[in-house]
Design a protein around this motif. Structure first.
Motif, PDB file in Angstrom:
ATOM      1  N   GLU A 178       0.851  -1.193   0.000  1.00  0.00           N
ATOM      2  CA  GLU A 178       0.000   0.000   0.000  1.00  0.00           C
ATOM      3  C   GLU A 178       0.887   1.244   0.000  1.00  0.00           C
ATOM      4  N   MET A 179       0.385   2.306  -0.612  1.00  0.00           N
ATOM      5  CA  MET A 179       1.138   3.564  -0.599  1.00  0.00           C
ATOM      6  C   MET A 179       0.206   4.715  -0.273  1.00  0.00           C
ATOM      7  N   SER A 180       0.805   5.760   0.316  1.00  0.00           N
ATOM      8  CA  SER A 180       0.032   6.895   0.785  1.00  0.00           C
ATOM      9  C   SER A 180       0.885   8.159   0.686  1.00  0.00           C
ATOM     10  N   LYS A 181       0.228   9.304   0.600  1.00  0.00           N
ATOM     11  CA  LYS A 181       0.957  10.569   0.580  1.00  0.00           C
ATOM     12  C   LYS A 181       1.441  10.972   1.970  1.00  0.00           C
ATOM     13  N   SER A 182       0.915  10.358   3.015  1.00  0.00           N
ATOM     14  CA  SER A 182       1.323  10.683   4.385  1.00  0.00           C
ATOM     15  C   SER A 182       1.348   9.407   5.205  1.00  0.00           C
ATOM     16  N   ASP A 183       2.046   9.470   6.338  1.00  0.00           N
ATOM     17  CA  ASP A 183       2.071   8.298   7.217  1.00  0.00           C
ATOM     18  C   ASP A 183       1.101   8.430   8.379  1.00  0.00           C
ATOM     19  N   ASN A 184       0.616   9.646   8.630  1.00  0.00           N
ATOM     20  CA  ASN A 184      -0.341   9.853   9.715  1.00  0.00           C
ATOM     21  C   ASN A 184      -1.309  10.980   9.341  1.00  0.00           C
ATOM     22  N   PRO A 185      -2.482  10.639   8.830  1.00  0.00           N
ATOM     23  CA  PRO A 185      -2.965   9.263   8.663  1.00  0.00           C
ATOM     24  C   PRO A 185      -2.399   8.622   7.406  1.00  0.00           C
ATOM     25  N   PHE A 186      -2.309   7.296   7.421  1.00  0.00           N
ATOM     26  CA  PHE A 186      -1.902   6.539   6.239  1.00  0.00           C
ATOM     27  C   PHE A 186      -3.166   6.200   5.463  1.00  0.00           C
ATOM     28  N   ILE A 187      -3.309   6.826   4.298  1.00  0.00           N
ATOM     29  CA  ILE A 187      -4.505   6.605   3.468  1.00  0.00           C
ATOM     30  C   ILE A 187      -4.055   5.863   2.220  1.00  0.00           C
ATOM     31  N   ALA A 188      -4.316   4.541   2.185  1.00  0.00           N
ATOM     32  CA  ALA A 188      -3.839   3.702   1.083  1.00  0.00           C
ATOM     33  C   ALA A 188      -4.578   4.038  -0.205  1.00  0.00           C
ATOM     34  N   GLU A 189      -3.801   4.215  -1.284  1.00  0.00           N
ATOM     35  CA  GLU A 189      -4.370   4.481  -2.601  1.00  0.00           C
ATOM     36  C   GLU A 189      -3.611   3.652  -3.631  1.00  0.00           C
ATOM     37  N   PRO A 190      -4.323   3.079  -4.629  1.00  0.00           N
ATOM     38  CA  PRO A 190      -3.638   2.269  -5.649  1.00  0.00           C
ATOM     39  C   PRO A 190      -2.750   3.111  -6.560  1.00  0.00           C
ATOM     40  N   ASN A 191      -3.138   4.377  -6.771  1.00  0.00           N
ATOM     41  CA  ASN A 191      -2.341   5.306  -7.577  1.00  0.00           C
ATOM     42  C   ASN A 191      -2.344   6.663  -6.881  1.00  0.00           C
ATOM     43  N   LEU A 192      -1.227   7.380  -6.999  1.00  0.00           N
ATOM     44  CA  LEU A 192      -1.128   8.698  -6.388  1.00  0.00           C
ATOM     45  C   LEU A 192      -0.986   9.753  -7.480  1.00  0.00           C
ATOM     46  N   TYR A 193      -1.629  10.896  -7.238  1.00  0.00           N
ATOM     47  CA  TYR A 193      -1.566  11.991  -8.205  1.00  0.00           C
ATOM     48  C   TYR A 193      -1.260  13.282  -7.450  1.00  0.00           C
ATOM     49  N   TYR A 194      -0.223  14.002  -7.927  1.00  0.00           N
ATOM     50  CA  TYR A 194       0.175  15.267  -7.321  1.00  0.00           C
ATOM     51  C   TYR A 194      -0.101  16.379  -8.337  1.00  0.00           C
ATOM     52  N   SER A 195      -1.018  17.255  -8.015  1.00  0.00           N
ATOM     53  CA  SER A 195      -1.441  18.285  -8.963  1.00  0.00           C
ATOM     54  C   SER A 195      -0.521  19.504  -8.965  1.00  0.00           C
ATOM     55  N   GLY A 196       0.256  19.683  -7.907  1.00  0.00           N
ATOM     56  CA  GLY A 196       1.082  20.880  -7.792  1.00  0.00           C
ATOM     57  C   GLY A 196       2.349  20.805  -8.634  1.00  0.00           C
ATOM     58  N   THR A 197       3.146  21.873  -8.563  1.00  0.00           N
ATOM     59  CA  THR A 197       4.413  21.971  -9.287  1.00  0.00           C
ATOM     60  C   THR A 197       5.571  21.577  -8.367  1.00  0.00           C
ATOM     61  N   ILE A 198       6.494  20.797  -8.900  1.00  0.00           N
ATOM     62  CA  ILE A 198       7.685  20.384  -8.155  1.00  0.00           C
ATOM     63  C   ILE A 198       8.882  21.069  -8.801  1.00  0.00           C
ATOM     64  N   ASN A 199       9.515  21.964  -8.078  1.00  0.00           N
ATOM     65  CA  ASN A 199      10.646  22.701  -8.620  1.00  0.00           C
ATOM     66  C   ASN A 199      11.872  21.806  -8.769  1.00  0.00           C
ATOM     67  N   SER A 200      12.829  22.279  -9.557  1.00  0.00           N
ATOM     68  CA  SER A 200      14.065  21.523  -9.746  1.00  0.00           C
ATOM     69  C   SER A 200      14.737  21.272  -8.404  1.00  0.00           C
TER      70      SER A 200
END
Length: 711
Positions: A658-680
């Protein structure tokens, strides 16, 4: 991302396999060379080393007859030092002193020293792979009373060489009979024409400084198998006010049957543009050595050399950008060699009819970034040339005077500026236009200490500077308009961690520093660097088994260098160990997104997708759910990315990942999507956990894939 654990500490470097030095024992069995000097088993000698391609013996007292003996195969020679003195151009001599009672001391694993052999002079011997190195060390200026009638006074040390058989002496492949003097290498051949040993071109140098001078041999044949040998040094050089003692008269370095291993005493490292070749100018016979790197097997092999080797190339070397030519220098002349596919090496020398003969040691050779020009420093002068890549000829020679000798130089990114580190510890930048230095642009110094090294970043926006006292490292901004400017970034380094050499990695995410750690031993250390902000980060925790960890304090760090493509890292030190050169594959991910361990900065895969380590949840009991493991996704593109998607693939039925964007709470998702911008160079966290059932019997593998879009 596959799963595994590979104990590397930091997986950014991987050692390259270098040729191992070996010898044949008395039974003809190949053995690993060890250079340790031990108490002698015979009665005539106090110490010996017999685990090398040569056998070396030392008597207890230096004033004994033939106190040093070297055996190789079925022959040997013996060395007896006489003493030291002065001579002038009229042939008059005055002895300073004869060799007195001096007892052998084993001053290290491979070193024997006879202290105060003559006044404040030591006779020092090092057993190295395939050779015996001999220094006459002047701990202070030899006193001269100005009693000789001539005006040109030289200092000399003298001794005799006694051979097992008759020998002939050759200089530049020409046999020399009777008495003669030379600054060139001397080959000694037996009656069969075989070279039994050689004396490289002699050099006298500051042990703890950067200055050196070419000296000369004076040979007198006493008998067919006995010669007198003098090494002559200008006394004016020894007594210069800025001279740093101790001074080593080197070599009386005797080479006998070179071992099949890496050269010793490197003076630098240079990679070709693709990282295919690496070269080392060395004091090993004052020659350079070129190797080809096999990136598939992580091994190297030496290329064929010219018939006489790369003579007088002990100080500097560089490949042309197209890898067709190899330029090398040291004791004059400057030499250019073309790659010959038939010989498989840079073996075709290109004569240079358009260059004025050099009178002084060549200290630095630098190509402009566009490959059109070459800058050569010698003594207090710069010479610049236009380089003809079709013929290998140096043309349009121009000369520019400089106030101090050069120890390093680099062109700015657009070739409009030439940066030089000079011996007064200052960086002087010169304007460069159409192949000619047109004037001084900027002088940069640290008022409290001396600069010992510098490196421009690959993008040309920063300069890293190493200092010989605290704060040890400074990072400044740099551009073609302002030069070095702004306030420096200074890392938090222990006060006794002296920096010697400094380099940016290709992506500029790391800075490599050759420095002395808190135990005052030389180390290669990495620091994080943010090329977007210019901030210098923390020191990386690198496993000691990956990096050179010499057991001696005296090893001087000579060079660190990244290849142009960033794939390789070289490190060289001037020590008395069997090997003083280290090569590594360097993983510096770029132009993609990568999974990385949060705590160790280890990457889970390289730039081609090969697995470097696995995500390990440890041992689980059936029915147990593991604790969350944090992994970060790093954007190594030079631009920002967005729309990051993470997909989990697991075909194993014994467990669920299982994978999650956080560990507390751990919310299991089959796929993760990040809508924001990730700088270099920024990261986003992702957490994984393993879930087993009561019927689970084994672990297994799973994959995680990620994709994004550049902004």
């Amino acid at each position: 991302m596959d799963s595994s654990v590979k104990e590397l500490g930091i997986n950014t470097i991987e050692p390259i396999v270098l040729p191992a030095p070996t010898y044949l024992d008395d039974q003809g069995v190949e053995q690993k060379i060890t250079l340790e000097i031990r108490p002698s088993e015979g009665l005539d000698y106090a110490f010996e080393n017999c685990t090398n391609t040569i056998r070396t013996f030392f008597k207890q007292n230096l004033c004994s007859y033939s106190p040093i003996k070297v055996e190789v195969k079925d022959t040997f020679f013996e060395w007896t030092p006489f003493g030291a003195g002065f001579q002038d151009e009229l042939g008059s001599e005055m002895w300073l002193g004869r060799i007195g009672n001096s007892t052998a001391e084993c001053g290290g694993d491979n070193r024997v020293v006879y202290k105060h052999a003559v006044l404040d002079m030591d006779e020092e011997f090092y057993v190295e792979c395939g050779k015996l190195k001999h220094n006459t060390v002047l701990n202070s200026l030899p006193p001269y009373d100005h009693s000789l009638p001539g005006n040109e006074v030289n200092f000399f040390v003298e001794g005799k060489l006694d051979f097992a058989h008759e020998v002939s002496m050759y200089v530049n492949e020409v046999m020399r009979e009777g008495d003669f003097d030379t600054t060139e290498e001397i080959h000694f051949r037996n009656t069969s024409g075989e070279v039994v040993f050689s004396l490289p071109s002699p050099v006298t140098y500051e042990v703890n400084g950067a200055n050196q001078i070419q000296c000369s041999y004076v040979i007198s044949r006493l008998e067919a198998d006995l010669i007198s040998l003098k090494i002559v040094v200008p006394y004016s050089w020894l007594q210069e006010g800025n001279r740093t003692y101790p001074i080593a008269i080197d070599p009386t370095l005797v080479t006998v049957g070179n071992a099949p291993n890496m050269p010793s005493r490197p003076r630098g490292i240079t990679f070709s543009s693709t990282g295919r070749y690496v070269a080392f100018p060395t004091l090993n016979n004052n020659q350079a050595f070129i190797y080809e790197i096999n990136s598939l097997t992580n091994t190297i092999k030496e290329l064929n050399r010219p018939i006489n080797g790369y003579k007088n190339s002990e100080m500097c070397a560089v490949f042309s950008p197209d890898e067709k030519y190899f330029l090398a220098g040291g004791s004059p002349p400057l030499s250019v060699y073309r790659y010959d596919p038939l010989s498989g090496g840079f073996t075709s020398q290109v004569l240079q009819p358009h260059t004025t003969p050099f009178q002084y040691v060549i200290r630095n050779i630098t190509f402009s970034n566009n490959g059109q020009y070459v800058a050569v420093s010698h003594y207090y002068y710069y010479r610049t040339y236009k380089f003809d890549k079709e013929t290998g000829l140096l043309k349009n020679e121009a000369t520019f005077g400089i106030p101090y000798m050069i120890s390093k130089s680099e062109f700015g990114k657009d070739d409009a500026l030439l940066l030089t580190l000079q011996e007064d510890g200052k960086i002087r930048t010169y304007r460069f236009n159409d192949g000619v230095i047109t004037g001084e642009f900027q002088v940069m110094s640290d008022t409290k200490t001396k600069i010992v090294d510098f490196n421009l970043s690959p993008d040309g926006n920063f300069i890293a500077i190493a200092l010989d006292a605290a704060p040890w490292i400074n990072i400044y901004k740099f551009n073609a308009v302002l030069g070095i400017h702004g306030s420096p970034t200074i890392p938090n380094i222990p006060p006794d961690a002296k920096a010697k050499k400094i380099r940016f990695s290709k992506t500029m995410r790391y800075i490599a520093v050759a420095q002395y750690d808190i135990t005052k031993k030389p180390r290669l250390i990495f620091y994080k660097f943010n090329p977007s902000t210019g901030e210098l980060g923390s020191k990386l925790d690198v496993s000691s088994n990956q990096l050179p960890s010499p057991d001696v304090v005296s090893a001087e760090q000579i060079a660190i260098e990244f290849s142009s493509d960033g794939s390789y890292l070289g490190y060289a030190q001037d020590s008395n160990q069997a090997s003083s050169i280290f090569l590594y594959r360097f993983l510096d991910p770029s132009d993609n997104i990568f999974f990385k361990d949060k705590l160790t900065d280890n990457y889970y895969s390289d730039t081609t997708g090969n697995t470097l380590m696995l995500l390990d949840f440890g041992q689980l009991i059936a029915g147990q759910t593991s604790l969350p493991k944090e992994v970060v996704i790093e954007n190594t593109h030079s631009v920002s990315v967005r729309h990051l998607e993470v997909e989990l693939i697991n075909t194993n039925t014994d467990f669920v990942i299982e994978m999650s964007k956080s560990d507390n709470p751990f919310i299991a998702e089959p796929n993760l999507y990040y809508s924001g911008t990730i700088n270099s160079m920024d990261t986003v966290p992702i957490f994984f956990r393993a879930v087993t059932t009561e019927k689970s019997t084994k672990g297994g593998m799973f994959e995680v894939r990620a994709k994004c879009r550049k902004v």
